[in-house]
Design an enzyme around this catalytic site. Structure first.
Site, PDB file in Angstrom:
ATOM      1  CD  GLU A   1      12.930  -0.635  10.309  1.00  0.00           C
ATOM      2  OE1 GLU A   1      11.949  -0.205  10.917  1.00  0.00           O
ATOM      3  OE2 GLU A   1      13.907   0.082  10.013  1.00  0.00           O
TER       4      GLU A   1
ATOM      5  CB  CYS B   1       6.527  -5.436   8.652  1.00  0.00           C
ATOM      6  SG  CYS B   1       7.761  -4.686   9.747  1.00  0.00           S
TER       7      CYS B   1
ATOM      8  CB  CYS C   1       0.648   5.857  11.902  1.00  0.00           C
ATOM      9  SG  CYS C   1       1.399   7.329  11.292  1.00  0.00           S
TER      10      CYS C   1
ATOM     11  CD  GLU D   1      -2.837  -1.077   2.454  1.00  0.00           C
ATOM     12  OE1 GLU D   1      -3.952  -1.546   2.281  1.00  0.00           O
ATOM     13  OE2 GLU D   1      -2.490  -0.558   3.529  1.00  0.00           O
TER      14      GLU D   1
HETATM   15  N1  SAH Z   1       9.043   0.228  10.450  1.00  0.00           N
HETATM   16  C1  SAH Z   1       9.183   1.662  10.453  1.00  0.00           C
HETATM   17  C2  SAH Z   1       8.265   2.301   9.448  1.00  0.00           C
HETATM   18  C3  SAH Z   1       6.792   2.224   9.798  1.00  0.00           C
HETATM   19  S1  SAH Z   1       6.366   3.836  10.218  1.00  0.00           S
HETATM   20  C4  SAH Z   1       9.011   2.183  11.857  1.00  0.00           C
HETATM   21  O1  SAH Z   1       8.739   1.386  12.738  1.00  0.00           O
HETATM   22  O2  SAH Z   1       9.225   3.364  12.088  1.00  0.00           O
HETATM   23  C5  SAH Z   1       4.847   3.762  10.869  1.00  0.00           C
HETATM   24  C6  SAH Z   1       4.736   4.543  12.166  1.00  0.00           C
HETATM   25  O3  SAH Z   1       3.441   4.296  12.679  1.00  0.00           O
HETATM   26  C7  SAH Z   1       5.717   4.032  13.217  1.00  0.00           C
HETATM   27  O4  SAH Z   1       6.110   5.035  14.091  1.00  0.00           O
HETATM   28  C8  SAH Z   1       4.837   3.036  13.930  1.00  0.00           C
HETATM   29  O5  SAH Z   1       5.354   2.700  15.173  1.00  0.00           O
HETATM   30  C9  SAH Z   1       3.533   3.769  13.970  1.00  0.00           C
HETATM   31  N2  SAH Z   1       2.377   2.897  14.232  1.00  0.00           N
HETATM   32  C10 SAH Z   1       2.293   1.557  14.088  1.00  0.00           C
HETATM   33  N3  SAH Z   1       1.078   1.101  14.434  1.00  0.00           N
HETATM   34  C11 SAH Z   1       0.352   2.175  14.819  1.00  0.00           C
HETATM   35  C12 SAH Z   1      -0.991   2.363  15.249  1.00  0.00           C
HETATM   36  N4  SAH Z   1      -1.835   1.341  15.352  1.00  0.00           N
HETATM   37  N5  SAH Z   1      -1.390   3.618  15.551  1.00  0.00           N
HETATM   38  C13 SAH Z   1      -0.553   4.668  15.406  1.00  0.00           C
HETATM   39  N6  SAH Z   1       0.709   4.556  14.967  1.00  0.00           N
HETATM   40  C14 SAH Z   1       1.177   3.330  14.683  1.00  0.00           C
END
Ligand code: SAH
Length: 364
Positions: free
Chosen positions: A174, A111, A354, A91
């Site tokens: 990631e 992931c 996110c 996506e």
């Molecule tokens: N793997 C990378 C890139 C993903 S970024 C990372 O971990 O940074 C996506 C962002 O959204 C990250 O900060 C992640 O922790 C956050 N995220 C994941 N699940 C979420 C949720 N249910 N609600 C809000 N933010 C979330």
């Protein structure tokens, strides 16, 4: 499998069209369309119709194909479900904002990180994306904004501004498990679409050695660290990667990046609640104690703490906390002199906020 023309070099594309019995200049015409993100051959109006049909039988334009497009109710956010040439799905999300048009790009199909609050990791990792598969996500968004029109930059915030200006590598996957391709992708963005380093953000759950690789690479992009907890015991419970790289090692690497490239570091902190056995929500990582611990970690560094209200993921047993609790947490940071803001979520109604990106239609 059909040939993906976007993946061919110029001489390969020329051979491809001359083998079809066409003159060489057709390759130049086709490649102009490809660079604008043409989703298929039917839009290539300067090619004869029978050539377009013939191309359609043997080739595809981009390495991603739109399977589904969802528009948020405020029309500011568009989520694309894309299929790769081997059938995997990813996506990407286009966000129209007051500061420009931003694209959230996925770096992997699925992931492997296993974060307990996130949807993207539910089915595990499928594979890394190639440079072109990441670049093509941006072209899909570019085509959505511009179609076959040429660049026509209106002021930021104008709904007719048709330029992709910002990139966040915050989709599924990631990025620092796929560092080499991510760097190749960012270099291509910068050289071919003129997107400046300062408008690019890479978000990582904290793979410390790879953060040090980014520092060596030396481009002044924005680095975001998904921290989500200020003490190792808590962080390890929600982010398995913390068993490999502890908070101190991750932050040391991140501060080094920020100091060496003179960039403000972004810290992402989801505010999580949990349900007790009576179904009552209690605050999980957003207590006063944790706000103070987080402040201690940040003190003296050039950081912005982005507070993210948790976006619902059905399979996950977390809960959102109240707006008041979010503000209480933020107030403590402010009182401690830490820069902080609350992230405005976009597209939660279409599952594009996110942590909601996932392989919804994925074949297991
Ligand atoms: N793997 C990378 C890139 C993903 S970024 C990372 O971990 O940074 C996506 C962002 O959204 C990250 O900060 C992640 O922790 C956050 N995220 C994941 N699940 C979420 C949720 N249910 N609600 C809000 N933010 C979330």
């Amino acid at each position: 499998m059909k040939t993906i023309l976007f993946n061919l070099t110029k001489p390969e594309l020329e051979k491809f069209v001359t083998d079809m019995g066409c003159p060489r200049f057709r390759a130049t015409q086709i490649s102009e369309w490809l660079n604008r993100g043409a989703p298929d051959f039917s839009v290539m109006k300067n090619l004869p119709e029978d050539l377009r049909n013939k191309l359609d039988e043997t080739a595809r334009t981009l390495p991603v194909k739109i399977v589904k497009k969802l528009e948020s109710s405020d029309n500011q956010t568009t989520k694309f479900l894309l299929e790769l040439n081997d059938g995997e799905q990813i996506e990407c999300v286009l966000m129209r904002t007051t500061y420009g048009n931003s694209v959230c790009v996925s770096s992997q199909a699925g992931c492997a990180m296993g974060c307990k609050f996130c949807a993207s990791t539910l089915l595990g990792l499928k594979r890394n994306l190639t440079i072109n598969e990441m670049f093509a996500q941006v072209l899909v968004a570019q085509w959505e904004l511009r179609g076959d029109k040429l660049k026509d930059i209106k002021p930021n915030g104008d709904p007719n501004n048709n330029d992709v200006s910002h990139i966040v590598v915050m989709g599924t996957g990631e990025p620092l498990q796929n560092t080499e391709n991510v760097i190749g992708f960012l270099e291509k963005l910068n050289s071919e679409l003129n997107i400046s380093w300062r408008r690019i953000t890479v978000s990582t759950c904290g793979i410390a050695p790879q953060i040090r690789e980014l520092t060596k690479w030396g481009r002044p992009i924005n680095l975001a660290i998904s921290l989500h907890a200020p003490v190792d015991e808590l962080r390890s419970q929600i982010m398995p990667i913390n068993n490999m790289y502890k908070i101190k090692e991750v932050l040391d690497a991140a501060f080094e990046f920020s100091e060496s490239l003179n960039r403000q570091l972004m810290i992402e902190y989801i505010l999580l609640g949990k349900k007790d056995e009576n179904g009552e929500t209690y605050i999980y990582n957003a207590t006063e104690e944790y706000a103070n611990k987080l402040s201690e970690l940040m003190r003296g560094h050039n950081v912005m703490v982005n507070l993210i209200p948790w976006n619902a993921v059905d399979e996950r047993d977390f809960a959102s906390i109240s707006g008041n609790a979010v503000h209480r947490f933020q107030d403590i940071l402010i009182k401690n002199g830490i820069h902080t803001r609350i992230r405005r979520e976009r597209g939660a109604d279409i599952g594009s906020a996110c942590g909601q990106l996932r392989l919804k239609n994925a074949k297991k």
